[in-house]
Write a protein that holds these residues in place. Sequence first.
Motif, PDB file in Angstrom:
ATOM      1  N   GLY A   1       0.790  -1.222   0.000  1.00 35.63           N
ATOM      2  CA  GLY A   1       0.000   0.000   0.000  1.00 35.63           C
ATOM      3  C   GLY A   1       0.820   1.268   0.000  1.00 35.63           C
ATOM      4  O   GLY A   1       0.288   2.351   0.255  1.00 35.63           O
ATOM      5  N   VAL A   2       2.117   1.161  -0.297  1.00 37.27           N
ATOM      6  CA  VAL A   2       2.982   2.344  -0.323  1.00 37.27           C
ATOM      7  C   VAL A   2       2.954   2.911  -1.737  1.00 37.27           C
ATOM      8  O   VAL A   2       3.442   2.260  -2.676  1.00 37.27           O
ATOM      9  N   PRO A   3       2.449   4.117  -1.934  1.00 35.78           N
ATOM     10  CA  PRO A   3       2.219   4.636  -3.296  1.00 35.78           C
ATOM     11  C   PRO A   3       3.448   5.320  -3.899  1.00 35.78           C
ATOM     12  O   PRO A   3       3.512   6.537  -4.051  1.00 35.78           O
ATOM     13  N   VAL A   4       4.465   4.549  -4.257  1.00 34.67           N
ATOM     14  CA  VAL A   4       5.663   5.136  -4.860  1.00 34.67           C
ATOM     15  C   VAL A   4       5.388   5.512  -6.314  1.00 34.67           C
ATOM     16  O   VAL A   4       4.570   4.894  -6.990  1.00 34.67           O
ATOM     17  N   LYS A   5       6.116   6.535  -6.776  1.00 40.33           N
ATOM     18  CA  LYS A   5       5.856   7.040  -8.117  1.00 40.33           C
ATOM     19  C   LYS A   5       7.124   7.236  -8.945  1.00 40.33           C
ATOM     20  O   LYS A   5       7.156   6.910 -10.128  1.00 40.33           O
ATOM     21  N   THR A   6       8.189   7.784  -8.348  1.00 37.42           N
ATOM     22  CA  THR A   6       9.350   8.235  -9.111  1.00 37.42           C
ATOM     23  C   THR A   6      10.570   7.376  -8.820  1.00 37.42           C
ATOM     24  O   THR A   6      10.801   6.977  -7.677  1.00 37.42           O
ATOM     25  N   ARG A   7      11.378   7.108  -9.860  1.00 36.17           N
ATOM     26  CA  ARG A   7      12.667   6.450  -9.688  1.00 36.17           C
ATOM     27  C   ARG A   7      13.648   7.061 -10.683  1.00 36.17           C
ATOM     28  O   ARG A   7      13.282   7.363 -11.820  1.00 36.17           O
ATOM     29  N   HIS A   8      14.894   7.255 -10.238  1.00 34.01           N
ATOM     30  CA  HIS A   8      15.887   7.806 -11.164  1.00 34.01           C
ATOM     31  C   HIS A   8      17.291   7.713 -10.562  1.00 34.01           C
ATOM     32  O   HIS A   8      17.462   7.500  -9.359  1.00 34.01           O
ATOM     33  N   ASN A   9      18.290   7.887 -11.430  1.00 29.47           N
ATOM     34  CA  ASN A   9      19.666   8.032 -10.977  1.00 29.47           C
ATOM     35  C   ASN A   9      19.813   9.373 -10.276  1.00 29.47           C
ATOM     36  O   ASN A   9      19.310  10.386 -10.751  1.00 29.47           O
ATOM     37  N   GLU A  10      20.575   9.386  -9.186  1.00 27.93           N
ATOM     38  CA  GLU A  10      20.885  10.640  -8.508  1.00 27.93           C
ATOM     39  C   GLU A  10      22.239  11.168  -8.977  1.00 27.93           C
ATOM     40  O   GLU A  10      22.849  10.621  -9.893  1.00 27.93           O
ATOM     41  N   VAL A  11      22.732  12.223  -8.344  1.00 24.41           N
ATOM     42  CA  VAL A  11      23.931  12.919  -8.806  1.00 24.41           C
ATOM     43  C   VAL A  11      25.182  12.057  -8.722  1.00 24.41           C
ATOM     44  O   VAL A  11      25.976  11.992  -9.659  1.00 24.41           O
ATOM     45  N   ALA A  12      25.392  11.403  -7.594  1.00 33.59           N
ATOM     46  CA  ALA A  12      26.627  10.635  -7.394  1.00 33.59           C
ATOM     47  C   ALA A  12      26.550   9.300  -8.119  1.00 33.59           C
ATOM     48  O   ALA A  12      25.466   8.715  -8.283  1.00 33.59           O
ATOM     49  N   PRO A  13      27.679   8.769  -8.579  1.00 37.42           N
ATOM     50  CA  PRO A  13      27.663   7.421  -9.149  1.00 37.42           C
ATOM     51  C   PRO A  13      27.193   6.422  -8.096  1.00 37.42           C
ATOM     52  O   PRO A  13      27.526   6.556  -6.913  1.00 37.42           O
ATOM     53  N   ALA A  14      26.389   5.449  -8.537  1.00 32.20           N
ATOM     54  CA  ALA A  14      25.826   4.405  -7.663  1.00 32.20           C
ATOM     55  C   ALA A  14      24.745   4.934  -6.725  1.00 32.20           C
ATOM     56  O   ALA A  14      24.323   4.235  -5.818  1.00 32.20           O
ATOM     57  N   GLN A  15      24.275   6.166  -6.956  1.00 32.51           N
ATOM     58  CA  GLN A  15      23.243   6.764  -6.105  1.00 32.51           C
ATOM     59  C   GLN A  15      21.928   6.872  -6.873  1.00 32.51           C
ATOM     60  O   GLN A  15      21.918   7.212  -8.054  1.00 32.51           O
ATOM     61  N   TYR A  16      20.810   6.598  -6.162  1.00 28.22           N
ATOM     62  CA  TYR A  16      19.498   6.553  -6.803  1.00 28.22           C
ATOM     63  C   TYR A  16      18.458   7.183  -5.883  1.00 28.22           C
ATOM     64  O   TYR A  16      18.733   7.500  -4.723  1.00 28.22           O
ATOM     65  N   GLU A  17      17.258   7.361  -6.420  1.00 27.66           N
ATOM     66  CA  GLU A  17      16.184   7.949  -5.622  1.00 27.66           C
ATOM     67  C   GLU A  17      14.861   7.271  -5.934  1.00 27.66           C
ATOM     68  O   GLU A  17      14.590   6.889  -7.076  1.00 27.66           O
ATOM     69  N   ILE A  18      14.034   7.157  -4.898  1.00 36.99           N
ATOM     70  CA  ILE A  18      12.664   6.687  -5.033  1.00 36.99           C
ATOM     71  C   ILE A  18      11.780   7.664  -4.264  1.00 36.99           C
ATOM     72  O   ILE A  18      12.153   8.122  -3.191  1.00 36.99           O
ATOM     73  N   ALA A  19      10.629   8.004  -4.834  1.00 40.10           N
ATOM     74  CA  ALA A  19       9.765   9.006  -4.199  1.00 40.10           C
ATOM     75  C   ALA A  19       8.322   8.534  -4.211  1.00 40.10           C
ATOM     76  O   ALA A  19       7.830   8.040  -5.229  1.00 40.10           O
ATOM     77  N   PRO A  20       7.624   8.692  -3.096  1.00 39.53           N
ATOM     78  CA  PRO A  20       6.209   8.314  -3.028  1.00 39.53           C
ATOM     79  C   PRO A  20       5.294   9.486  -3.338  1.00 39.53           C
ATOM     80  O   PRO A  20       5.724  10.632  -3.435  1.00 39.53           O
ATOM     81  N   ILE A  21       4.035   9.187  -3.490  1.00 37.23           N
ATOM     82  CA  ILE A  21       2.985  10.192  -3.614  1.00 37.23           C
ATOM     83  C   ILE A  21       2.558  10.599  -2.203  1.00 37.23           C
ATOM     84  O   ILE A  21       2.722   9.833  -1.250  1.00 37.23           O
ATOM     85  N   PHE A  22       2.012  11.788  -2.074  1.00 36.93           N
ATOM     86  CA  PHE A  22       1.628  12.316  -0.769  1.00 36.93           C
ATOM     87  C   PHE A  22       0.591  11.441  -0.069  1.00 36.93           C
ATOM     88  O   PHE A  22      -0.334  10.921  -0.689  1.00 36.93           O
ATOM     89  N   GLU A  23       0.756  11.344   1.263  1.00 39.19           N
ATOM     90  CA  GLU A  23      -0.237  10.732   2.144  1.00 39.19           C
ATOM     91  C   GLU A  23      -0.282  11.550   3.423  1.00 39.19           C
ATOM     92  O   GLU A  23       0.569  12.405   3.664  1.00 39.19           O
ATOM     93  N   ASN A  24      -1.277  11.277   4.258  1.00 40.38           N
ATOM     94  CA  ASN A  24      -1.251  11.957   5.547  1.00 40.38           C
ATOM     95  C   ASN A  24       0.001  11.525   6.289  1.00 40.38           C
ATOM     96  O   ASN A  24       0.509  10.419   6.118  1.00 40.38           O
ATOM     97  N   SER A  25       0.551  12.424   7.105  1.00 45.89           N
ATOM     98  CA  SER A  25       1.898  12.226   7.647  1.00 45.89           C
ATOM     99  C   SER A  25       2.014  11.000   8.541  1.00 45.89           C
ATOM    100  O   SER A  25       3.092  10.408   8.647  1.00 45.89           O
ATOM    101  N   ILE A  26       0.940  10.600   9.183  1.00 50.75           N
ATOM    102  CA  ILE A  26       0.999   9.426  10.066  1.00 50.75           C
ATOM    103  C   ILE A  26       1.259   8.171   9.239  1.00 50.75           C
ATOM    104  O   ILE A  26       2.149   7.367   9.547  1.00 50.75           O
ATOM    105  N   VAL A  27       0.490   8.009   8.166  1.00 46.69           N
ATOM    106  CA  VAL A  27       0.689   6.869   7.279  1.00 46.69           C
ATOM    107  C   VAL A  27       2.004   7.004   6.521  1.00 46.69           C
ATOM    108  O   VAL A  27       2.753   6.035   6.351  1.00 46.69           O
TER     109      VAL A  27
END
Length: 732
Positions: free
Chosen positions: A287-313
């Motif tokens: 139930g974790v609503p992730v949306k974005t994935r990409h290479n980050e600035v440093a070699p071997a570095q990456y990012e994953i980002a979710p969609i907004f939810e209420n802060s408790i969840v």
Amino acid sequence: MSLIKSRMEAIAAATSWRESPSKPAEQMERLEEIFGADVFSERVMRERLPKDIFQRLMRTIKKAERLDAELADVVASAMKDWAIERGATHYTHWFQPLTGLTAEKHDSFISPDGAGGFIMQFSGSALTQGEPDASSFPSGGIRATFEARGYTAWDPMSPVFLNRSGSNVTLCIPTAFVSWTGEALDTKTPLLRSVDALSEQAMRVLRFFGTHQGVNRVLTTVGPEQEYFLVDRNLYFSRPDLLTCDRTLFGARPPKGQQLEDHYFGSIPARVLAFMAEVERELYRLGVPVKTRHNEVAPAQYEIAPIFENSIVACDHQMLLMETLKRVAPRYGLQCILHEKPFAGINGSGKHNNWSMSTDTGVNLLDPRDETHTNMQFLTFCCAVVRAVDLHADLLRAAIAGASNDHRLGANEAPPAIISIFLGDMLTDIMEQLEKGQTKRTIKGGKLDLGARTLPLLPRDSGDRNRTSPFAFTGNKFEFRAVGSSQTSAWPNTVLNTIVAESLDYVATQLEKAAGKNPSPQKVQQAVRSVLARIVKQHKRVIFNGDGYSEAWHKEADRRGLPHLRDSVDALPVIRSRKACDLMSRYKVLTKVEMQSRCTIFLEKYVKQVAIEAETMASMVRTQIIPAVLQHQRRLAEAVAATQAADVGCSEQRDVLEGYVEAAGRMHEALSGLEKALHHHAAGDEMDHAKHVRSHVKPAMAKLRDAVDTLETMTSEDLWPLPSYRDLLFIK
């Protein structure tokens, strides 16, 4: 192709969460249909619970009504049946102690039936309350070793889920964790309290503007972006520092790092992409609503980002996200590293905490709309945030302090340790208008003509973005960019919620006083302009739209009187200050005792974490580096001796040998200095120990690292015992 199409449609539909972050139910149901979610969701509860029980439980979840104990047995029975149908044999109260990690103790559903058999049983009391040992987790003095009783309490705000590990399936129940005396021993309990505090004050502001109809409460919403590194697992196990400390303690900088800027947003390597896809599948099931994935600035570095939810969840899901990254990586021969600075000389990792406020009807209170200068309710909430950050910048800085984040904050890769706010051109202009008492215009971004007929005219935002700002307005939210990648996001959000609650309390009180009872619309407008003008005038010093990395800004921040808490030893004592304790206790988020205990815990963790790193350094040098250095030194000496025996000039070879011996001597001297610093026991409390670590242990570590890294560049590659940065960063 049909599965891919369905998946993309579901993800596309889910993007509306950014506009209505408190109403994800329909999109979540669509994802459940596609991925078979392991979440005891609203849809599942609607199907399995009697109608009246379901409605009463929803009132608890959506309107923050106190949980009715009579519901527990019915809900527990339905939850058990659902879990067992999906293969679960055990359940656990899943909680977040002050270790920064999660904790769980598994109990079986199986109970003896008294006739030599067994039954599958799960009672309401087992759902709502557990009893873990409260003295074995960090308590900062709240619990002594012999005072072991603690309680976990079901948090119905956060969905129950199934954790799958091989053939084992466990029902996980998100819970709060408190001591026998009621003090919070976790990160969830104060977060829940802080949301209640903010909601109460935000509702006062909505009532003042007359926009509270149909609104039961205000929630904070969060979308935390997660940066991380991936390294080959075989190389990882060859590095005791990575294995023990989650960062490299030694490592010479390779010729190529990130200077070509070719990794950021580059093509994702095949093995990494396969890993990312599986992580997403598992997170969707949870139930974790992730949306974005990409290479980050440093070699071997990456990012994953979710969609907004209420802060408790969202904060619970953030912990699940980190655990999932760690759990899935080995399946692809990878190791996920969440440390803020695992490699020297290249960018570290953060967790950009995108924060906003939303009514339970789905209205984002930080959405400026088109004619922002006329949207006085938005400007009121925005000014309240500005005031909160200015008044409590020191506490906000303390909320993201830690030994690992110290390596990152203030470097030319991350926000500075000085807390300031970026508002952008449009909002800054409106703030200047507010200060003068009248708002007349909103700067428009217009269209961007790219100069080629085939390219569309792009709508341009009214202002640029600023990646050097620790707290930046980014369209309809604030991005707190200074949170560390390995940190729980619950604590920074607790602090943020509370300081904004205090500010909204102040603003609401001032508005009510200025407008009087039963004010006319004209009186309301006059009151708003008067109060906001005063706030802007008093707190505009925290607004800065320039380069946060520059030395000029540091001098300007000092001139403005902004706090500059350079490291954790400077920042953490703020938590136990009278000002911070009074704030947290006034809004019933944390008592003075709970605040003081957290300061103790965080300082002790700082000392222990650095000590572990220092001891690991010393061990690696003695057991790995010195033997390799002696071996290389012997080779050089033998080469010089053989050359001399052949009666051939070898002054250059002798210079190489002497230079190497000198470098080895510096390493031995630095090792001795580190061990001396470690063996010294500072008198006094944990603060004295932290100061000793900062003043003596860390400089000794830096000196030893410099000596060893120099030797790495001089030693034969076949003798050097550790995988190099080149291998760690570029074998993908």
